[in-house]
Write an enzyme that holds these catalytic residues in place. Structure first.
Site, PDB file in Angstrom:
ATOM      1  N   GLY A  17      -0.903 -62.173  49.505  1.00 43.83           N
ATOM      2  CA  GLY A  17      -1.344 -63.515  49.101  1.00 43.83           C
ATOM      3  C   GLY A  17      -0.167 -64.422  48.812  1.00 43.83           C
ATOM      4  O   GLY A  17       1.001 -64.015  48.884  1.00 43.83           O
ATOM      5  N   VAL A  79      -8.082 -51.966  46.037  1.00 45.06           N
ATOM      6  CA  VAL A  79      -8.028 -51.571  44.630  1.00 45.06           C
ATOM      7  C   VAL A  79      -9.348 -50.973  44.155  1.00 45.06           C
ATOM      8  O   VAL A  79      -9.400 -50.341  43.096  1.00 45.06           O
ATOM      9  CB  VAL A  79      -7.643 -52.770  43.728  1.00 45.06           C
ATOM     10  N   SER A 141      -4.049 -62.945  35.309  1.00 46.92           N
ATOM     11  CA  SER A 141      -5.336 -63.496  34.908  1.00 46.92           C
ATOM     12  C   SER A 141      -5.422 -64.981  35.301  1.00 46.92           C
ATOM     13  O   SER A 141      -4.633 -65.461  36.115  1.00 46.92           O
ATOM     14  CB  SER A 141      -5.531 -63.309  33.399  1.00 46.92           C
ATOM     15  N   LYS A 144      -9.388 -69.738  33.968  1.00 45.80           N
ATOM     16  CA  LYS A 144     -10.856 -69.797  34.062  1.00 45.80           C
ATOM     17  C   LYS A 144     -11.546 -68.726  33.216  1.00 45.80           C
ATOM     18  O   LYS A 144     -12.776 -68.702  33.141  1.00 45.80           O
ATOM     19  CB  LYS A 144     -11.289 -69.688  35.523  1.00 45.80           C
ATOM     20  N   VAL A 184      -0.084 -74.799  42.800  1.00 47.23           N
ATOM     21  CA  VAL A 184       0.041 -75.856  43.806  1.00 47.23           C
ATOM     22  C   VAL A 184       0.592 -75.283  45.103  1.00 47.23           C
ATOM     23  O   VAL A 184       1.619 -74.602  45.108  1.00 47.23           O
ATOM     24  CB  VAL A 184       0.963 -76.978  43.299  1.00 47.23           C
ATOM     25  N   GLY A 185      -0.104 -75.526  46.188  1.00 41.74           N
ATOM     26  CA  GLY A 185       0.379 -75.098  47.495  1.00 41.74           C
ATOM     27  C   GLY A 185      -0.034 -73.704  47.895  1.00 41.74           C
ATOM     28  O   GLY A 185       0.243 -73.275  49.014  1.00 41.74           O
ATOM     29  N   SER A 186      -0.711 -72.970  47.005  1.00 44.18           N
ATOM     30  CA  SER A 186      -1.146 -71.625  47.368  1.00 44.18           C
ATOM     31  C   SER A 186      -2.349 -71.702  48.304  1.00 44.18           C
ATOM     32  O   SER A 186      -3.025 -72.731  48.397  1.00 44.18           O
ATOM     33  CB  SER A 186      -1.503 -70.819  46.119  1.00 44.18           C
ATOM     34  N   THR A 207     -16.896 -82.890  42.216  1.00 53.71           N
ATOM     35  CA  THR A 207     -18.213 -82.616  41.625  1.00 53.71           C
ATOM     36  C   THR A 207     -18.402 -83.265  40.257  1.00 53.71           C
ATOM     37  O   THR A 207     -19.516 -83.581  39.868  1.00 53.71           O
ATOM     38  CB  THR A 207     -18.433 -81.092  41.482  1.00 53.71           C
TER      39      THR A 207
END
Length: 265
Positions: A17, A79, A141, A144, A184-186, A207
């Site tokens: 990732g 995992v 983590s 959220k 940012v940018g991921s 939303t």
């Protein structure tokens, strides 16, 4: 300063990732003895190995890469598979657990899959790490987990609670967590998504006008992880105090303005 990584065997789960691969590239510039990458993304592992080979062949002197190519291991596995977790953590000193289902909409529609990966997968990795006498385990983590309203947040919260619960494992392993904001940018993050919509001539939708997000850059995220590993004593939750917070609607309006003046494209 990578001295604390010297001669250490480090495993990065979810290593293909955005964050995981950035950590891997940081680690191969250190004096780690071995870097292991665990991912269920076969193509991602291939692409990462290709990029690493390019780094060694092209940028060896520029980046002062001190590891050898044959000290990088690529583990194809999930995992959720406890046996594979045991195999990947055997002989490992440090585990950085980034593997997760991170997208809110995907997690909401695939509730059991999100629970199995985010919670059960984390339990598998910690339990396997403890059995294999890993010294430090850092769980990645999310912001959220604070008053979660969706499956992604709830499953990550369960995993975080398990990670920092004192005496949940009667073995000599230090387990801590670090909370991320939006990186940012991921891959799949909001800014690339908004820019892509604008390039396609589509509208940006928000939303809720009151919706806010904490954001951090990829280098900030990687440095936070490494510093957390360096200083962790076990059972802590690390948070980057310098994270910026803004309303999503302000971001959308800023991008629209940059498009209008021709600066974005």
């Amino acid at each position: 300063n990578f001295k604390f990584l010297e001669n250490k065997k480090v495993l990065v789960t979810g290593g293909t990732g955005s964050i995981g691969s950035s950590i891997v590239f940081k680690l191969i510039k250190s004096n780690c003895k071995v870097v292991r990458v665990l991912s269920n993304d076969e193509n991602g592992l291939y692409e990462l190995s290709r990029k690493i080979n390019q780094s060694f062949s092209i940028n060896y002197n520029l980046f002062n890469i001190t590891m050898k190519k044959n000290r990088i291991r690529f583990f194809l596995g999930d995992v959720r598979d406890y046996k594979r977790c045991l195999e990947a953590t055997k002989g490992t000193d440090i585990v950085i657990h980034t593997a997760a289902i991170k997208h809110v909409n995907i997690a909401e529609y695939n509730k059991n899959e999100a629970y199995q990966t985010n919670y059960i997968g984390t339990k598998n990795m910690i339990t396997a790490s403890a059995k294999n006498h890993v010294s430090k385990f850092l769980y990645i983590s999310s912001d959220k987990v604070v008053s979660p309203k969706n499956i992604m947040g709830k499953s990550k919260m369960l995993a975080e609670k398990f990670s920092v619960k004192k005496n949940n494992l009667k073995r000599n392993i230090k387990v801590s967590a670090v909370r991320f904001g939006n990186v940012v940018g991921s891959r799949g993050s909001v800014i690339p998504h908004f820019i892509n919509l604008l390039k396609l001539g589509k509208n940006i939708t928000v939303t809720d006008e009151k919706m806010t997000r904490f954001v951090m850059s990829i280098p900030e995220a990687v440095n936070l992880i490494l510093n957390s590993i360096k200083y962790m004593k076990g059972n802590e939750i690390f948070i980057l105090k310098s994270m910026k917070c803004f309303r999503i609607i302000d971001l959308a309006e800023s991008l629209l303005f940059r498009k209008d003046i021709g600066f974005l494209f």
